[in-house]
Design a protein around this motif. Structure first.
Motif, short mmCIF file in Angstrom:
data_model
loop_
_atom_site.label_atom_id
_atom_site.label_comp_id
_atom_site.label_asym_id
_atom_site.label_seq_id
_atom_site.Cartn_x
_atom_site.Cartn_y
_atom_site.Cartn_z
N ALA A 2 21.77 6.46 -7.76
CA ALA A 2 21.90 7.58 -8.70
C ALA A 2 22.92 8.59 -8.19
O ALA A 2 23.69 9.17 -8.96
N TYR A 3 22.94 8.79 -6.87
CA TYR A 3 23.94 9.66 -6.25
C TYR A 3 25.34 9.11 -6.52
O TYR A 3 26.26 9.86 -6.88
N VAL A 4 25.49 7.80 -6.33
CA VAL A 4 26.80 7.18 -6.55
C VAL A 4 27.26 7.38 -7.99
O VAL A 4 28.43 7.66 -8.27
N HIS A 5 26.32 7.27 -8.92
CA HIS A 5 26.67 7.45 -10.33
C HIS A 5 27.14 8.87 -10.60
O HIS A 5 28.19 9.09 -11.23
N ALA A 6 26.37 9.86 -10.13
CA ALA A 6 26.73 11.26 -10.34
C ALA A 6 28.07 11.58 -9.68
O ALA A 6 28.94 12.25 -10.27
N MET A 7 28.26 11.09 -8.46
CA MET A 7 29.50 11.31 -7.74
C MET A 7 30.69 10.71 -8.50
O MET A 7 31.75 11.34 -8.63
N SER A 8 30.51 9.51 -9.01
CA SER A 8 31.59 8.82 -9.70
C SER A 8 32.00 9.54 -10.98
O SER A 8 33.20 9.66 -11.28
N VAL A 68 19.77 0.10 -11.51
CA VAL A 68 18.60 0.88 -11.11
C VAL A 68 18.99 2.30 -10.72
O VAL A 68 18.12 3.13 -10.47
N GLY A 69 20.28 2.60 -10.70
CA GLY A 69 20.71 3.98 -10.53
C GLY A 69 20.50 4.76 -11.82
O GLY A 69 20.39 5.99 -11.80
N GLU A 70 20.44 4.03 -12.94
CA GLU A 70 20.16 4.63 -14.24
C GLU A 70 18.68 4.57 -14.57
O GLU A 70 18.12 5.50 -15.16
N VAL A 71 18.04 3.48 -14.21
CA VAL A 71 16.62 3.25 -14.50
C VAL A 71 15.92 2.87 -13.19
O VAL A 71 15.85 1.69 -12.84
N PRO A 72 15.41 3.84 -12.44
CA PRO A 72 14.76 3.54 -11.16
C PRO A 72 13.47 2.76 -11.34
O PRO A 72 12.76 2.93 -12.34
N THR A 73 13.18 1.90 -10.37
CA THR A 73 11.99 1.06 -10.44
C THR A 73 11.03 1.38 -9.30
O THR A 73 11.44 1.91 -8.26
N PRO A 74 9.75 1.04 -9.47
CA PRO A 74 8.79 1.18 -8.37
C PRO A 74 9.18 0.30 -7.19
O PRO A 74 9.88 -0.70 -7.35
N ALA A 118 14.34 5.16 7.38
CA ALA A 118 14.84 4.09 6.51
C ALA A 118 15.55 4.69 5.30
O ALA A 118 16.63 4.24 4.90
N ALA A 119 14.95 5.74 4.73
CA ALA A 119 15.57 6.40 3.58
C ALA A 119 16.87 7.08 4.00
O ALA A 119 17.88 7.04 3.28
N ARG A 120 16.85 7.67 5.18
CA ARG A 120 18.04 8.38 5.68
C ARG A 120 19.19 7.39 5.92
O ARG A 120 20.35 7.68 5.59
N LYS A 121 18.89 6.23 6.47
CA LYS A 121 19.93 5.23 6.73
C LYS A 121 20.54 4.73 5.42
O LYS A 121 21.77 4.57 5.32
N ALA A 122 19.70 4.46 4.43
CA ALA A 122 20.20 3.99 3.14
C ALA A 122 21.09 5.04 2.50
O ALA A 122 22.15 4.73 1.93
N TYR A 123 20.70 6.29 2.58
CA TYR A 123 21.49 7.38 2.01
C TYR A 123 22.82 7.51 2.73
O TYR A 123 23.88 7.70 2.11
N GLU A 124 22.80 7.38 4.05
CA GLU A 124 24.02 7.53 4.85
C GLU A 124 25.04 6.45 4.50
O GLU A 124 26.25 6.71 4.42
N ILE A 125 24.56 5.22 4.30
CA ILE A 125 25.47 4.11 4.01
C ILE A 125 25.81 4.03 2.52
O ILE A 125 26.98 3.99 2.14
N ASN A 126 24.80 4.01 1.67
CA ASN A 126 25.01 3.78 0.24
C ASN A 126 25.67 4.95 -0.47
O ASN A 126 26.48 4.76 -1.38
N ALA A 127 25.29 6.16 -0.08
CA ALA A 127 25.77 7.36 -0.78
C ALA A 127 26.91 8.04 -0.03
O ALA A 127 28.06 8.04 -0.48
N LEU A 128 26.61 8.61 1.14
CA LEU A 128 27.64 9.30 1.90
C LEU A 128 28.72 8.35 2.39
O LEU A 128 29.88 8.76 2.57
#
Length: 281
Positions: free
Chosen positions: A155-161, A139-145, A101-111
């Protein structure tokens, strides 16, 4: 505008903010290409108009991204604005969230966003400029539980941008980072649906709180998506677009939290998501 801007938007399925981006840019006389994965293409039929065309695009696929971008270029000769909107939620406690699930979110949202950037940038360079709009989140700046995986992708998107903004400046390409607050869409209901696939073990007693977080952005006070999209479209179409656009319900709260010491931020989220109870084993 003497010349129509060509805008490519990802993640335009019904109920999401992407469809409202399409309408907002179309209202401003842009030539819009609305895209989404093949199974959601029928949902895009309502968007089709004189100013909006639809096409298949899966941001997790190199070949799909290449085909979609090449199609737009073949028809219009350019892409003035890329709206990197496609994304999925990834709710759940990090200690138990399946890695798939984490891998799929990273693949779509970030990569997925980077994949689009790498395919579009050469065309923008050849045309002398353009604008890339990457959709992050407060929440990329302030992550939540209960949403750590999703927050990490943003957060990746923010750093990349922030890196891209400086790297692409010599080529006349603007990079705009959008940080939505709580905006009304199908995102919350989709998150809740994803939770049905999981059965927590060590976090079983927190199930209600996890579910509450999954739909937290969809309260009655959440900003209407059309209002949000129109604001972003107007800002992006400025001759000098802003570097960041933070807009939507609860952005003020998250701005304060970003300035707050970690102990205060932790205390806020501990109480907000009921993590202040002691679990007895």
């Amino acid at each position: 505008m003497s010349e129509r801007k060509v805008v490519l938007i990802t993640g335009c399925g019904k109920g999401g903010i992407g469809s409202d981006y399409c309408k907002a840019f179309a209202e401003l006389n842009c030539a819009v290409f609305a895209s989404d994965v093949s199974q959601r293409l029928p949902d895009l039929a309502d968007l089709q108009s004189d100013n909006v065309e639809t096409l298949e695009l899966d941001v997790s696929s190199d070949s799909s991204v290449a085909s979609a971008v090449d199609l737009v270029i073949s028809q219009r000769g350019k892409i003035d604005i890329l709206i990197n909107n496609a994304g999925i939620g990834s709710p759940g406690p990090l200690a138990e969230l399946p890695l798939d699930a984490a891998r799929k979110a990273y693949e779509i949202n970030a990569l997925g966003q980077l994949r689009m950037v790498q395919r579009v940038v050469p065309h923008m360079v050849a045309c002398g400029g353009g604008s890339i709009v990457n959709v992050g989140s407060v929440v990329g700046e302030v992550p939540t539980p209960w949403a750590g995986s999703y927050c990490a992708t943003k957060a990746y998107v923010h750093a990349m941008s922030h890196a891209l903004r400086v790297e692409l400046k010599p080529f006349g390409i603007n990079v705009v980072l959008v940080l939505p607050g709580a905006v009304r869409s199908s995102f919350g209901s989709n998150n809740v649906d994803r939770l049905k696939d999981y059965e927590w073990k060590i976090y079983k007693s927190f199930s209600d709180s996890i579910s509450e977080r999954a739909k937290a952005s969809q309260s009655g006070k959440s900003m209407d998506a059309s209002v949000f999209a129109r604001h972003v479209a107007r800002q992006v179409l400025n001759s000098s677009p802003p570097k960041t656009i933070m807009y939507g319900h609860m952005t003020g709260l998250f701005r304060v939290l970003s300035w707050s010491p970690l102990w205060l931020r932790d205390l806020f989220f501990t109480k907000r998501f009921k993590l202040n109870k002691v679990v007895v084993r």
